[in-house]
Structure formats: structure tokens, C-alpha cells
Design an enzyme around this catalytic site. Structure first.
Site: not given
Ligand code: PEP
Ligand code: MG
Length: 594
Positions: A192, A335, A434, A457-458, A505
Site C-alpha cells: 500500500h 477484473r 495470461e 506480467n503473468d 494491461c
Molecule cells: C498481468 O498478469 O499482466 C496482469 C495485468 O495482472 P496482475 O499483474 O494483476 O497479475
Molecule cells: Mg496477472
């Protein structure tokens, strides 16, 4: 040379130069440990009780000044007040004073250590998090007992805050005191503290090792939120360099912000939507201020963390309706819960998984806990009557999962219809891509939904096999890996063949080196941290699709990341000479903090 150069994790960009001011030091290292004679025992007990009462009174006073838009923090302050009122901690410390004759500070420290040992044995990430809260509260009481508490009010002029950790209550004080930047020992990018720094729009670093040993009150420090460095007592030459860099960054930010409300349209007329990723409803101000054209990813799980109970439908609906209405007519993509892996909630406890990133997380967790899932779906549907709302499911691995999730959504809709509650029957439903499995069957998945959102990211984590939180392998986390680029292209093509939109994203969306390639693929929208929006919009506005497609063709023929990096760098130098200095400072971010 400067006295010291420390490194940390940059959580909000910019450069601040000013005097260090310490709050919330870790007093434990210098704790007085004495035994007292019987006649002084009652003095120590009073000292202890007074300290508890006065911290409680201070927190209650701060609580009253929490602005309406930060009401989540009020809940956290309430939790801290409850901890102070809980007789267990104060009672155990009092017992140590009376039975062993320990001084108040030592007795309290011993009582907290006992709790820590008991909680450690439970091995539940949620409990560990709660223990951190107990620690924060106890440290405030300790500071009172030893008379070393630091009051932000005592700060002369503006300063750069250094702290072991910052609490929600501090957040409010920091807002009032207009600090220049901050650095903490604790915290991670998504803690946070990091989120707060981004919403305050001040440079900040977290996870700075040995901060308390190397920086002293009144030291002149440079806090570089671009490269993640703190330069303590810089030389004249270093100071001049950083002043120049800060001025450059400020000028650059001013320049790009001037145009941030213009559409993200390339020179040859292609439009890309630039949306924002947010974790808290409070971040909408920053989305709008930075020219965000909507919210492309609202990570709803944040509202479930940091608390002992589950939010009910009313609480969620109120929050979601606020968000949808404030952003309207701009869109908001909710989401559904991405709990599990490293994000646990107390009510469901630790699952004891060996490999939680591949375990019962996100949509899998929701499908196993339909009541929790349906509560959230109902709240999102209710918000859909108040704005332009879309919904997406995370971590989809197959067609069956999408159909199951949609069946729960249909049930939630049917219930609301029966109850006469309004919702948008045409609310678009999408999925996050993902997992490599989802990429390979993207053409089938596309027929099930209205849009895709690529979560790089994933996706990078699972396709390259590199834990996104493991710094030992972070050098392998490569957005420009040929496999990553091909993977993204497969998804974009599958979406477009099926006639649906595709967004991206993950953090890649805010990477200036990747954006021209994504444009070349024909991505429809990008969703990124609000502060990065003006810079990315500027790149889009200075680009033409012809060059992007040419670059894409070239990079897709490359066999190594190194070759792709070279091509991308050439492209940046050729087309964005103004931004080169700024981009090269971004590149320094790749260094793992020591
Ligand atoms: C991702 O996995 O790219 C994503 C945007 O979700 P998070 O970072 O919340 O896992
Ligand atoms: Mg993700």
C-alpha cells in the site's frame, strides 16, 4: 564521492533533492533493557498504559481527518486502534513488568516477540501480514515510551521522509504535510506504500536496505525514483548533475502532461485507446489528470486484503458504483478477483500449496468459492447500471472455465432481474490471456467473449518459466524475448480474426521500447499505471503505423533478445531523440535492487 549510495525499489518516478527527515525509526535496535526495583514497577506500568492511551488518542484524532476519498485508510486505522485496545498485548507486557521487573519498553518488546513467535508457527501469509500491523502499532507505543517519537509537525519546511515503514495513519499526515518524497525499509511495488506514493505523485523508493544506518536527520539526500537510488550527501558535482536531471525530468513531465488529454492517435491517423490500471477507487483522480481514457484494469482484490472479514455486496456495490459513475462515460473494466498465489484472504486461509502461482488462484479460486464469486458479480452488475462497465475473468486456461464463469454471471443476472435491480444486460465480458494454453486456443476462446486483455506480467512468467517475484531470475523476464513477441502476436491476430478487441494491461504497456511493436501488431488499447500515460500517449502521437509495422516485421525475424533490443534502440534514437535521456534512465530500472 557521496557519503553513500543506497538502492531500493522505485515505486513512483521523479527526483527529489532535500533534507532527510526520519519518522517511524526502528527503535528496537536501541531499546533500553533494564530491570526495575519493586518500588518502580508501578511507574513502568503507568508509563506503558499512558503510551498505549496516547497512541490510541493520536490515531483517533488522525482518523477524524481522513478525507472522504481515502475511506479505506480509515478502516486500516480502525484496525490499528482495535489492536491497541486489545488487552492481550498490553496485558502481556504489564505482566512482564510485574513478574520479571522489566522496564516498560523491554516488557512490550518481549510481549510483541512472543506474539510474533506464535504467529510464525501458524505459517499463514494473512496472519503474517496482521503481525506486521501489530509490529507497526507496537513500534509507535515503544517510541512514546522511550520519548523518541517523531512528529511530522516538527518537520521544518519540506523534506524527504525516511522511515522504517509507513502506516495508513502516516499516509494521511503525509498528505497534509506535503512532503517531497519518501523512502522506506519495508514494502514492495504493490504494497500500500507503493500505491500511496503513486497516488501522491511524489518520488518514492521502498525496500531500501540499511536505510536507518546510512541516512541521518538533516542529511542532504537525492532520492532518485527513476533509477531507484538514494545519494546521501552528494558532492557538488553530483548535486549539479542531479539538479540538471531533476530539472530535465520536471520539464519533460510538464511537456508531456500538457498534451496528455489529446487522443492517442498516430501521425497517420490510427487510434489506440490508452487506459489506466488501478488498485484503488481513489486513483481515479490520477487517471483523469494524466489523460487516461478509461480504466482498463481495476484489480478488485485490493479491497479484500488488509482486513479480517469479507466485504459484503453492499460495500462492494457502493465502491463499484462510485467508480463507474465518476468515470462515466469513460469505460471501466472490472477484473474479477485474482486472489491466491501471493494474495490471500484470512477467511480462506493458507492452502499449503507447493507452487501457489500455479495453484488455486484467480478464476479457479472463484469457481471453487461460488458464493464469494457471485457476491462480487452481483456488485459489478449493479455498477453496470451507472456507467460504462465491462468485466473480465483472470487466468483463464480453457473454454470450459469461461463457460462456467459465464454461467455464474448469468445466474447473478437472473437473481437481480427477479429482484428488480437494474444492471446493463449488454455489459461486455472478456478474459485475460495470461497462460500459454489460452494463447494456443485463443481462436476458440475468442468466440466465447467480447474482448481479450493480455496480462503480460503473468504470460511472460508462465511462458518463459520465470517467477515474476524471484530476483535471481529477473534477468530472464524479457518482454522483448522473441517468444513473448510471437505469443502476443498470436493473441492479437486470433482476436481480430474473430472480430473482437484486444487490449494489453501488463507492465509491457508502459514500456516505451515495446509500444511501437505493439502498435505494429494492431493492439486496440493499452492499459497502464496512470503516471505513465502521458509518456506513452506522446510516443503514440509521434509514431506512424508504417514504421511500426516495419519494425514489427524486422523484430519477428530476429532469433535473439539482443538483436531485438538493438533494433528497438535504433528505432527510439531515430524517432524519439527528445526522449532518449529519459528512456535511458528508465533502462537503469532493470537493475535488481541490492
Ligand atoms: C498481468 O498478469 O499482466 C496482469 C495485468 O495482472 P496482475 O499483474 O494483476 O497479475
Ligand atoms: Mg496477472
Amino acid at each position: 564521492m557521496a557519503d553513500k549510495i543506497l538502492t531500493g525499489i522505485p515505486v513512483a518516478t521523479g527526483i527529489a533533492i532535500g533534507k532527510a527527515f526520519f519518522v517511524n525509526r526502528n527503535h528496537r535496535a536501541r531499546l533500553p533493557r533494564q530491570t526495575v526495583t519493586l518500588d518502580l514497577v508501578s511507574n513502568e506500568v503507568h508509563l506503558l498504559q499512558d503510551a498505549f492511551h496516547s497512541v490510541e488518542a493520536e490515531l483517533s484524532a488522525t482518523r477524524e481527518h481522513v478525507p472522504a476519498e481515502l475511506k479505506d485508510y480509515r478502516l486500516l486505522i480502525d484496525t490499528h486502534i482495535l489492536m491497541l485496545k486489545d488487552p492481550k498485548l498490553a496485558g502481556a507486557a504489564e505482566e512482564y513488568i510485574k513478574s520479571l521487573g522489566l522496564n516498560a519498553a523491554w516488557a512490550l518488546e518481549k510481549a510483541v516477540s512472543d506474539q510474533e513467535a506464535a504467529f510464525r508457527a501458524i505459517n499463514d501469509p494473512y496472519i503474517r501480514e496482521r503481525m506486521q500491523d501489530v509490529r507497526v502499532v507496537a513500534d509507535k507505543v515503544l517510541a512514546k515510551i522511550i520519548g523518541e517519537e517523531t512528529d511530522l509537525g516538527a518537520m521544518e519546511g519540506r523534506a524527504i521522509i525516511m522511515a522504517h515503514d509507513l502506516t495508513p495513519a502516516d499516509t494521511v499526515e503525509l498528505q497534509v504535510n506535503k512532503i517531497m518524497g519518501f523512502a522506506t525499509v519495508c514494502g514492495g511495488k504493490t504494497s500500500h506504500t507503493g500505491i500511496m506514493a503513486r497516488s501522491l505523485a511524489i518520488p518514492a523508493l521502498v525496500g531500501v536496505n540499511k536505510l536507518e544506518d546510512n541516512v541521518h536527520d538533516g542529511d542532504l539526500v537525492v532520492l532518485d525514483g527513476l533509477s531507484g537510488k538514494i545519494v546521501v550527501n552528494p558532492t557538488e558535482t553530483e548535486l549539479a548533475e542531479y539538479n540538471e536531471r531533476a530539472a530535465y525530468f520536471e520539464e519533460y513531465t510538464r511537456k508531456i502532461k500538457r498534451h496528455c488529454h489529446l487522443p492517442a492517435e498516430t501521425i497517420d491517423g490510427s487510434r489506440v485507446q490508452v487506459l489506466a490500471n488501478i488498485e484503488l477507487v481513489e486513483e481515479v483522480a490520477s487517471v483523469l489528470d494524466n489523460g487516461g481514457e478509461g480504466v482498463g484494469l481495476y484489480r478488485t482484490e485490493y479491497a479484500y486484503l488488509n482486513r479480517t472479514d469479507l466485504p459484503g455486496e453492499e460495500e462492494l456495490a457502493e465502491k463499484y458504483i462510485d467508480l463507474a459513475s465518476i468515470m462515466s462515460p469513460k469505460k471501466v473494466v472490472f477484473r474479477t478477483l485474482d486472489l491466491g498465489a501471493d494474495k490471500f484472504i484470512s477467511s480462506y486461509g493458507e492452502l499449503g500449496e507447493t507452487n501457489p502461482a500455479m495453484g488455486l488462484r484467480a478464476i479457479r479460486f472463484c469457481l471453487k468459492n461460488p458464493q464469494l464469486f457471485k457476491t462480487q458479480l452481483r456488485a459489478i452488475l449493479r455498477a453496470s447500471a451507472h456507467g460504462k462497465v465491462s468485466l473480465m475473468f483472470p487466468m483463464i486456461s480453457g473454454v470450459k472455465e469461461v463457460r462456467q464463469a459465464k454461467a455464474w454471471l448469468a445466474q447473478a443476472k437472473a437473481e437481480l432481474r427477479r429482484e428488480g435491480v437494474e444492471y446493463d444486460p449488454d455489459m461486455p465480458v472478456g478474459i485475460m490471456i495470461e497462460l500459454p494454453a489460452a494463447v494456443m486456443i485463443a481462436e476458440y476462446l475468442a468466440y466465447e467473449v467480447d474482448f481479450f486483455s493480455i496480462g503480460t506480467n503473468d504470460l511472460i512468467q508462465y511462458s518463459i518459466g520465470v517467477d515474476r517475484t524471484n530476483h535471481h531470475v529477473s534477468y530472464l523476464y524479457q518482454p522483448l524475448h522473441p517468444a513473448t513477441l510471437r505469443t502476443i502476436k498470436l493473441v492479437v491476430d486470433a482476436a481480430h480474426q474473430a472480430g473482437i478487441e484486444v487490449s494489453l494491461c501488463g507492465e509491457v504497456a508502459s514500456d516505451p521500447f515495446c509500444v511501437p511493436i505493439l502498435l505494429g501488431m494492431g493492439i486496440d488499447s493499452l492499459s497502464l499505471t496512470p503516471q505513465a500515460i502521458p509518456g506513452i500517449k506522446r510516443i503514440i502521437r509521434q509514431t506512424n503505423m508504417h514504421d511500426c509495422r516495419k519494425l514489427l516485421k524486422e523484430v519477428l525475424e530476429c532469433r535473439t533478445v539482443g538483436r531485438i533490443n538493438d533494433l528497438v534502440m535504433d528505432n527510439i534514437f531515430k524517432h524519439f531523440p527528445d526522449e532518449v535521456t529519459f528512456f535511458s534512465s528508465l533502462l537503469e530500472n532493470d537493475e535488481a535492487p541490492s
